[in-house]
Design a protein around this motif. Structure first.
Motif, short mmCIF file in Angstrom:
data_model
loop_
_atom_site.label_atom_id
_atom_site.label_comp_id
_atom_site.label_asym_id
_atom_site.label_seq_id
_atom_site.Cartn_x
_atom_site.Cartn_y
_atom_site.Cartn_z
N UNK A 183 0.83 -1.21 0.00
CA UNK A 183 0.00 0.00 0.00
C UNK A 183 0.86 1.26 0.00
N UNK A 184 1.95 1.22 0.76
CA UNK A 184 2.87 2.36 0.83
C UNK A 184 3.53 2.56 -0.54
N UNK A 185 3.97 1.46 -1.14
CA UNK A 185 4.61 1.53 -2.47
C UNK A 185 3.63 2.09 -3.49
N UNK A 186 2.39 1.63 -3.46
CA UNK A 186 1.37 2.12 -4.40
C UNK A 186 1.14 3.62 -4.22
N UNK A 187 1.16 4.09 -2.99
CA UNK A 187 0.97 5.52 -2.73
C UNK A 187 2.13 6.32 -3.31
N UNK A 188 3.37 5.84 -3.10
CA UNK A 188 4.53 6.53 -3.66
C UNK A 188 4.49 6.52 -5.18
N UNK A 189 4.07 5.40 -5.76
CA UNK A 189 3.97 5.33 -7.22
C UNK A 189 2.93 6.31 -7.74
N UNK A 190 1.84 6.47 -7.03
CA UNK A 190 0.80 7.43 -7.45
C UNK A 190 1.36 8.85 -7.41
N UNK A 191 2.22 9.14 -6.44
CA UNK A 191 2.85 10.47 -6.37
C UNK A 191 3.74 10.69 -7.58
N UNK A 192 4.48 9.65 -7.97
CA UNK A 192 5.35 9.76 -9.16
C UNK A 192 4.53 10.11 -10.40
N UNK A 193 3.31 9.55 -10.50
CA UNK A 193 2.45 9.83 -11.64
C UNK A 193 2.00 11.28 -11.68
N UNK A 194 1.94 11.93 -10.52
CA UNK A 194 1.52 13.33 -10.48
C UNK A 194 2.59 14.27 -11.03
N UNK A 195 3.85 13.86 -10.90
CA UNK A 195 4.94 14.73 -11.29
C UNK A 195 5.63 14.12 -12.46
#
Length: 65
Positions: free
Chosen positions: A53-65
């Motif tokens: 879940x933590x990894x998925x959250x960080x990956x979603x942040x990468x998609x924003x930038x």
């Protein structure tokens, strides 16, 4: 079926509040402080947040930038 028919205690509401707060962007560190846990690992376990879940959250942040 009304609210009085549900078997939900304050502890369940506390954990649900924490989990949904985290899902909506509140940092795990802020929740750790709120729940007075010794570590963020304790808070993650308490809320049922797994490493994936933590990894998925960080990956979603990468998609924003």
């Amino acid at each position: 079926m009304g609210l009085n028919d549900l078997r939900v205690g304050t502890h369940t509401l506390r954990k649900t509040f924490g989990y949904h707060s985290w899902k909506n962007g509140i940092s795990i560190e802020a929740l750790q402080e709120r729940f007075k846990h010794r570590s963020t690992e304790t808070t993650r376990k308490y809320l049922g947040i797994e490493k994936k879940d933590v990894v998925a959250t960080y990956n979603a942040l990468d998609d924003l930038f």
